[in-house]
Design a protein around this motif. Structure first.
Motif, PDB file in Angstrom:
ATOM      1  N   LEU A 128     -97.917 -37.606 -14.806  1.00  0.00           N
ATOM      2  CA  LEU A 128     -98.986 -37.070 -15.652  1.00  0.00           C
ATOM      3  C   LEU A 128     -99.100 -37.890 -16.938  1.00  0.00           C
ATOM      4  O   LEU A 128    -100.205 -38.262 -17.346  1.00  0.00           O
ATOM      5  CB  LEU A 128     -98.709 -35.594 -15.985  1.00  0.00           C
ATOM      6  CG  LEU A 128     -99.732 -34.917 -16.890  1.00  0.00           C
ATOM      7  CD1 LEU A 128    -101.080 -34.797 -16.192  1.00  0.00           C
ATOM      8  CD2 LEU A 128     -99.229 -33.535 -17.308  1.00  0.00           C
ATOM      9  N   MET A 129     -97.964 -38.201 -17.557  1.00  0.00           N
ATOM     10  CA  MET A 129     -97.999 -38.999 -18.793  1.00  0.00           C
ATOM     11  C   MET A 129     -98.495 -40.412 -18.519  1.00  0.00           C
ATOM     12  O   MET A 129     -99.167 -41.003 -19.370  1.00  0.00           O
ATOM     13  CB  MET A 129     -96.619 -39.028 -19.457  1.00  0.00           C
ATOM     14  CG  MET A 129     -96.242 -37.701 -20.092  1.00  0.00           C
ATOM     15  SD  MET A 129     -94.781 -37.756 -21.162  1.00  0.00           S
ATOM     16  CE  MET A 129     -93.560 -38.466 -20.095  1.00  0.00           C
ATOM     17  N   ASP A 130     -98.181 -40.948 -17.365  1.00  0.00           N
ATOM     18  CA  ASP A 130     -98.667 -42.276 -17.003  1.00  0.00           C
ATOM     19  C   ASP A 130    -100.201 -42.279 -17.003  1.00  0.00           C
ATOM     20  O   ASP A 130    -100.831 -43.238 -17.433  1.00  0.00           O
ATOM     21  CB  ASP A 130     -98.125 -42.675 -15.628  1.00  0.00           C
ATOM     22  CG  ASP A 130     -98.454 -44.106 -15.260  1.00  0.00           C
ATOM     23  OD1 ASP A 130     -98.410 -44.993 -16.148  1.00  0.00           O
ATOM     24  OD2 ASP A 130     -98.746 -44.348 -14.072  1.00  0.00           O
ATOM     25  N   GLN A 131    -100.775 -41.173 -16.553  1.00  0.00           N
ATOM     26  CA  GLN A 131    -102.230 -41.074 -16.468  1.00  0.00           C
ATOM     27  C   GLN A 131    -102.894 -40.625 -17.774  1.00  0.00           C
ATOM     28  O   GLN A 131    -103.963 -41.097 -18.126  1.00  0.00           O
ATOM     29  CB  GLN A 131    -102.623 -40.093 -15.360  1.00  0.00           C
ATOM     30  CG  GLN A 131    -102.249 -40.557 -13.974  1.00  0.00           C
ATOM     31  CD  GLN A 131    -102.544 -39.512 -12.913  1.00  0.00           C
ATOM     32  OE1 GLN A 131    -103.027 -38.432 -13.203  1.00  0.00           O
ATOM     33  NE2 GLN A 131    -102.238 -39.853 -11.670  1.00  0.00           N
ATOM     34  N   LYS A 132    -102.246 -39.705 -18.473  1.00  0.00           N
ATOM     35  CA  LYS A 132    -102.890 -39.058 -19.627  1.00  0.00           C
ATOM     36  C   LYS A 132    -102.354 -39.487 -20.982  1.00  0.00           C
ATOM     37  O   LYS A 132    -102.933 -39.152 -22.001  1.00  0.00           O
ATOM     38  CB  LYS A 132    -102.740 -37.533 -19.531  1.00  0.00           C
ATOM     39  CG  LYS A 132    -103.272 -36.923 -18.264  1.00  0.00           C
ATOM     40  CD  LYS A 132    -104.761 -36.855 -18.287  1.00  0.00           C
ATOM     41  CE  LYS A 132    -105.256 -36.119 -17.039  1.00  0.00           C
ATOM     42  NZ  LYS A 132    -106.676 -36.111 -16.931  1.00  0.00           N
ATOM     43  N   ASN A 136     -94.381 -36.432 -26.471  1.00  0.00           N
ATOM     44  CA  ASN A 136     -92.961 -36.381 -26.823  1.00  0.00           C
ATOM     45  C   ASN A 136     -92.242 -35.148 -26.274  1.00  0.00           C
ATOM     46  O   ASN A 136     -91.110 -35.245 -25.808  1.00  0.00           O
ATOM     47  CB  ASN A 136     -92.769 -36.459 -28.342  1.00  0.00           C
ATOM     48  CG  ASN A 136     -93.029 -37.859 -28.864  1.00  0.00           C
ATOM     49  OD1 ASN A 136     -92.812 -38.855 -28.170  1.00  0.00           O
ATOM     50  ND2 ASN A 136     -93.514 -37.940 -30.089  1.00  0.00           N
ATOM     51  N   ASP A 137     -92.889 -33.981 -26.352  1.00  0.00           N
ATOM     52  CA  ASP A 137     -92.247 -32.757 -25.862  1.00  0.00           C
ATOM     53  C   ASP A 137     -92.041 -32.801 -24.349  1.00  0.00           C
ATOM     54  O   ASP A 137     -90.958 -32.475 -23.849  1.00  0.00           O
ATOM     55  CB  ASP A 137     -93.063 -31.522 -26.246  1.00  0.00           C
ATOM     56  CG  ASP A 137     -93.055 -31.263 -27.746  1.00  0.00           C
ATOM     57  OD1 ASP A 137     -92.096 -31.707 -28.433  1.00  0.00           O
ATOM     58  OD2 ASP A 137     -94.000 -30.622 -28.237  1.00  0.00           O
ATOM     59  N   LEU A 138     -93.082 -33.202 -23.630  1.00  0.00           N
ATOM     60  CA  LEU A 138     -92.955 -33.307 -22.170  1.00  0.00           C
ATOM     61  C   LEU A 138     -91.934 -34.380 -21.786  1.00  0.00           C
ATOM     62  O   LEU A 138     -91.153 -34.202 -20.856  1.00  0.00           O
ATOM     63  CB  LEU A 138     -94.302 -33.631 -21.524  1.00  0.00           C
ATOM     64  CG  LEU A 138     -95.232 -32.474 -21.228  1.00  0.00           C
ATOM     65  CD1 LEU A 138     -96.542 -32.981 -20.637  1.00  0.00           C
ATOM     66  CD2 LEU A 138     -94.589 -31.451 -20.316  1.00  0.00           C
TER      67      LEU A 138
END
Length: 180
Positions: A128-132, A136-138
């Motif tokens: 998800l982070m790669d895409q969005k 820091n929390d996630l």
């Protein structure tokens, strides 16, 4: 006693022995504290449902305390919960709904912190982070899951895959790679 063992293990940066937890549950059953014993057994069974030796130890405790039927019911219920949580998270991820999959897989990892759920949650978060974009929390949550999975089985190919994804996404966003 279980809370004390948990607190001492946490202070030392370790996890308490799962066999000790089962033995504590046995003591609960033997002293008439079946609810507390069942709670401990559910947690240990959920976290270790892939370990046939530990599940066998749990089954023996239920048999020794005359709780065979209750033990079977608890193990069956835990197994069904694990399957349902996994299926819901996997289905959301497969349908490319990472924003929907991440909360489900986080819940699964929190309720049943076994190796597969920890890895699934970490990988879904990193994807998800790669895409969005980096969060820091996630990222901290995912790293915690990855570290817990590594403590369970450092040599697992699933863990290695999640670690590689973590490094790839962290590098993409210029984040430092933490040792895990």
């Amino acid at each position: 006693m279980q809370r004390q063992v948990q607190a001492e293990a946490t202070e030392k940066g370790k996890h308490p022995s799962q066999r000790l937890a089962v033995d504590l549950a046995h003591a609960c059953y033997a002293t008439g504290k079946a609810d507390e014993g069942a709670k401990i057994m559910r947690q240990v069974a959920a976290e270790n449902h892939e370990d046939p030796h530990l599940i066998g130890h749990i089954t023996q405790v239920f048999e020794r305390t005359g709780q065979s039927d209750a033990g079977k019911a608890i193990l069956d219920e835990v197994g069904k919960e694990i399957i349902e949580l996994n299926n819901r998270g996997v289905m959301a991820a497969r349908s490319s709904d990472l924003a929907g999959a991440v909360p489900l897989l986080i819940r699964a990892a929190e309720q049943v912190p076994n190796l597969q759920f920890l890895v699934n949650a970490a990988k879904a978060i990193y994807t998800l982070m790669d895409q969005k974009g980096w969060d820091n929390d996630l990222a901290a949550r995912a790293l915690g899951y990855l570290q817990r999975a590594q403590r369970k089985d450092r040599k697992s190919a699933k863990v290695a895959s999640a670690r590689q994804l973590y490094m790839t996404v962290a590098k993409k966003y210029g984040m430092p790679i933490e040792n895990s």
